[in-house]
Scaffold this motif. Structure first.
Motif, PDB file in Angstrom:
ATOM      1  N   ALA A 229     119.355  64.410  57.479  1.00 54.11           N
ATOM      2  CA  ALA A 229     118.303  65.356  57.102  1.00 54.11           C
ATOM      3  C   ALA A 229     117.257  64.683  56.223  1.00 54.11           C
ATOM      4  O   ALA A 229     117.592  63.995  55.257  1.00 54.11           O
ATOM      5  N   SER A 230     115.992  64.902  56.569  1.00 55.63           N
ATOM      6  CA  SER A 230     114.897  64.413  55.734  1.00 55.63           C
ATOM      7  C   SER A 230     114.704  65.389  54.570  1.00 55.63           C
ATOM      8  O   SER A 230     115.179  66.524  54.615  1.00 55.63           O
ATOM      9  N   PRO A 231     113.992  64.976  53.508  1.00 55.95           N
ATOM     10  CA  PRO A 231     113.737  65.907  52.387  1.00 55.95           C
ATOM     11  C   PRO A 231     113.057  67.193  52.842  1.00 55.95           C
ATOM     12  O   PRO A 231     113.359  68.272  52.333  1.00 55.95           O
ATOM     13  N   HIS A 232     112.135  67.085  53.822  1.00 52.64           N
ATOM     14  CA  HIS A 232     111.449  68.279  54.324  1.00 52.64           C
ATOM     15  C   HIS A 232     112.427  69.217  55.020  1.00 52.64           C
ATOM     16  O   HIS A 232     112.395  70.435  54.803  1.00 52.64           O
ATOM     17  N   GLU A 233     113.323  68.654  55.862  1.00 51.84           N
ATOM     18  CA  GLU A 233     114.310  69.479  56.557  1.00 51.84           C
ATOM     19  C   GLU A 233     115.281  70.111  55.572  1.00 51.84           C
ATOM     20  O   GLU A 233     115.688  71.260  55.730  1.00 51.84           O
ATOM     21  N   ARG A 234     115.627  69.355  54.543  1.00 49.30           N
ATOM     22  CA  ARG A 234     116.537  69.877  53.525  1.00 49.30           C
ATOM     23  C   ARG A 234     115.932  71.092  52.826  1.00 49.30           C
ATOM     24  O   ARG A 234     116.591  72.119  52.651  1.00 49.30           O
ATOM     25  N   GLU A 235     114.662  70.987  52.446  1.00 41.75           N
ATOM     26  CA  GLU A 235     113.984  72.102  51.785  1.00 41.75           C
ATOM     27  C   GLU A 235     113.877  73.303  52.724  1.00 41.75           C
ATOM     28  O   GLU A 235     114.059  74.454  52.314  1.00 41.75           O
ATOM     29  N   ARG A 236     113.613  73.010  53.993  1.00 45.25           N
ATOM     30  CA  ARG A 236     113.482  74.077  54.981  1.00 45.25           C
ATOM     31  C   ARG A 236     114.798  74.833  55.157  1.00 45.25           C
ATOM     32  O   ARG A 236     114.822  76.068  55.221  1.00 45.25           O
ATOM     33  N   ILE A 237     115.896  74.096  55.212  1.00 41.75           N
ATOM     34  CA  ILE A 237     117.211  74.718  55.380  1.00 41.75           C
ATOM     35  C   ILE A 237     117.560  75.562  54.161  1.00 41.75           C
ATOM     36  O   ILE A 237     118.087  76.675  54.283  1.00 41.75           O
ATOM     37  N   GLU A 238     117.257  75.056  52.971  1.00 47.16           N
ATOM     38  CA  GLU A 238     117.525  75.823  51.753  1.00 47.16           C
ATOM     39  C   GLU A 238     116.753  77.136  51.760  1.00 47.16           C
ATOM     40  O   GLU A 238     117.284  78.185  51.376  1.00 47.16           O
ATOM     41  N   ASN A 239     115.503  77.089  52.207  1.00 46.88           N
ATOM     42  CA  ASN A 239     114.694  78.309  52.256  1.00 46.88           C
ATOM     43  C   ASN A 239     115.252  79.306  53.266  1.00 46.88           C
ATOM     44  O   ASN A 239     115.258  80.520  53.027  1.00 46.88           O
TER      45      ASN A 239
END
Length: 537
Positions: A108-118
């Motif tokens: 997971a990239s940082p962007h994908e990680r943030e997206r999943i958390e949201n």
């Protein structure tokens, strides 16, 4: 081994099958057969790697209270549905006990990680629409907790299912008004569907090419490609009228198309490109993004038109309206459906409960902890596992040589062992099974079991008498050896079956059982044939 022995081996069905499986597995492992479209050709590019090797994050969700098994499954299903609806496919979501859920995201990239958390923090947007008009929102409907309100019942040529629901506040009033005039009698084919959407892309425009638009305009429930969601409407009617989405057709005239797109950019910020690249090229997508839209492509691929429309619109199910509201508030209702078998009916009832609960999780979940494995560290784990595997092979070869003092026995043992590893990895590639540390441990265990079996075959074939090695009844001794091997394999599989219920050890159980089965039916018989030829020589 002379030419005659080699010819006998190459004519053997057992050897031919093993060679074909090895070749097919190598094509999959090297991604020559493109199982991973986002990767090129290269060693290991056809394999899917777990968190241990690809790097990524593991999130531990804690529920606000302990829940039973059925509620936990609904909770898991909602999270999976929510992640899938955002284009995040095949992310493992695993219950852990009765209060925790583990989510693993490899690479997971940082962007994908943030997206999943949201996604995990925000509730899904549940809507019920009747002919494009909002009837009920997610916070206005709940599944009736009374167990008598849901169930399975037998019907002619199949099984029916029902799920009781309760409507609240404005939802009860709105449903009564919107559904009025949509009911034409019990079991009437004119009764309109109540469309259930999860995350309907109301803020998006749908881009479709002219050819596909014409096809969708002619697909109805009466056509050969029709299905259960049409109710006399065309496929394009479902998108435009029942899902109430804006469709823009690309006809090849770029100037006219982009003029329409530009006019819509003030109202919409997102565009869904419904089609493969051959239908709507990436250059067109680039132009849409230059006009200020965020884009997402949803290709049809091998999906049916019905499944494709559901993915585009967020449509989950379309039960037919089965009562007359008379324009009055509806505070309790029953959603019904039909399936050909009792198991299908149970699955559909369970899935509808999940969808009906998607507005809110049954138990609120919070992210309690996160652990991260950097991709570089995962790469080192993979490299280390490979080195350990090579060392294990040479160690086994050395010990076997000490046991028999003959290279002609060591070589076949090593060849069949390596063949077993290749075929296991090929099967894992074909079914997209993730390779993690547990899976590697299972491969080592399976190969170790294989070496044991090959030693049994060798010992049963070669008997020592009076300090002198003598060959006795080759075929009979191999038959006796296989009785021992099949018994040991059955015992191993029986021991591994309960391990499948432990989420963290499923990779170990899968590769162990797969390796044992491949060994018993492919590599052990091949090894026996090789030994038979060597002994006869």
């Amino acid at each position: 081994m002379d030419v005659r022995n080699i010819q006998n081996l190459l004519r053997s069905t057992r050897i031919i099958i093993m060679i074909l499986l090895i070749l097919a597995s190598l094509l999959l492992i090297f991604n020559i057969i493109p199982v991973n479209g986002d990767k090129g050709i290269g060693f290991g590019n056809g394999l899917d790697y777990g968190l241990d090797f690809a790097g990524g994050i593991q999130m531990q969700l804690k529920l606000e209270r302990e829940v039973d098994k059925e509620t936990m499954e609904i909770e898991r299903g909602i999270l999976v549905s929510r992640l899938n609806s955002m284009g995040l496919k095949d992310i493992p979501v695993r219950p852990w006990g009765n209060r925790y859920i583990l989510i693993q995201i490899s690479g997971a990239s940082p962007h994908e990680r943030e997206r999943i958390e949201n996604i995990l923090k925000q509730p899904a947007r549940f809507e019920q629409l009747i002919d494009g008009k909002l009837a009920v929102r997610g916070d206005e409907i709940v599944v009736d907790p009374d167990p008598r309100s849901s169930g399975i019942f037998q019907e002619q040529n199949g099984y029916g299912w029902r799920v009781g629901v309760k409507l609240m506040g404005e939802g009860a009033k709105r449903f009564g008004k919107v559904a009025y005039g949509k009911y034409f009698g019990e079991n009437s084919p004119l009764n309109r569907p109540v469309d259930l959407f999860i995350d309907r892309p109301y803020d998006s425009i749908i881009i479709i090419d002219k050819g596909t638009y014409n096809i969708l305009s002619n697909i109805t429930s009466s056509s050969p490609r029709g299905g259960s969601i049409y109710y006399g409407d065309t496929a394009i009617d479902i998108i435009k009228k029942r899902a109430n989405l804006t469709v823009v057709v690309w006809e090849g005239n770029n100037s006219e198309f982009f003029f329409k797109i530009k006019n819509l950019s003030n109202k919409y910020r997102r565009a869904i490109i419904a089609g493969d690249e051959k239908d709507i090229p990436e250059t067109i997508r680039g132009g849409i993004e230059e006009a200020g839209f965020n884009t997402e492509r949803i290709p049809k691929g091998n999906k049916t038109y019905e499944d494709w429309i559901k993915e585009i619109t967020g449509l989950k199910t379309s039960p037919r309206l089965n009562f007359n509201t008379r324009g009055e508030p509806v505070y309790a209702a029953v959603i019904t459906g039909w399936a050909p078998t009792i198991q299908d009916a149970k699955n559909e009832m369970k899935q509808n409960k999940i969808w009906l609960s998607s507005g809110n999780l049954p138990a609120r979940a919070t992210i309690e902890s996160e652990s991260e494995i950097p991709a570089s560290l995962g790469g080192k784990f993979l490299e280390g596992s490979f080195i350990i595997g090579i060392m294990a092979i040479f160690t086994v070869a050395f010990i076997i040589y000490l046991r028999y003092r003959r290279l002609f026995i060591v070589a076949p043992v090593m060849i069949t062992g390596l063949s077993e590893i290749i075929i296991i990895l090929g099967l894992a590639s074909a079914i997209n099974w993730e390779i993690d540390l547990a899976a590697v441990a299972g491969i080592i265990a399976a190969v170790g079991t294989g070496v044991d079996d090959q030693i049994v075959i060798t010992d049963e074939t070669l008997r020592r008498e009076s300090g002198k090695r003598r060959i006795i009844s080759v075929v009979e001794q191999i038959r006796r050896a296989f009785f021992i091997i099949f018994t040991a394999a059955a015992t191993t599989i029986a021991v591994m079956l309960p391990v499948f219920t432990i989420q963290a050890l499923q990779g170990f159980a899968f590769t162990t059982v797969t390796g044992v089965l491949i060994g018993v039916f492919v590599t052990r018989p091949s090894y026996a044939k090789i030994i038979e030829e060597l002994i006869e020589e």
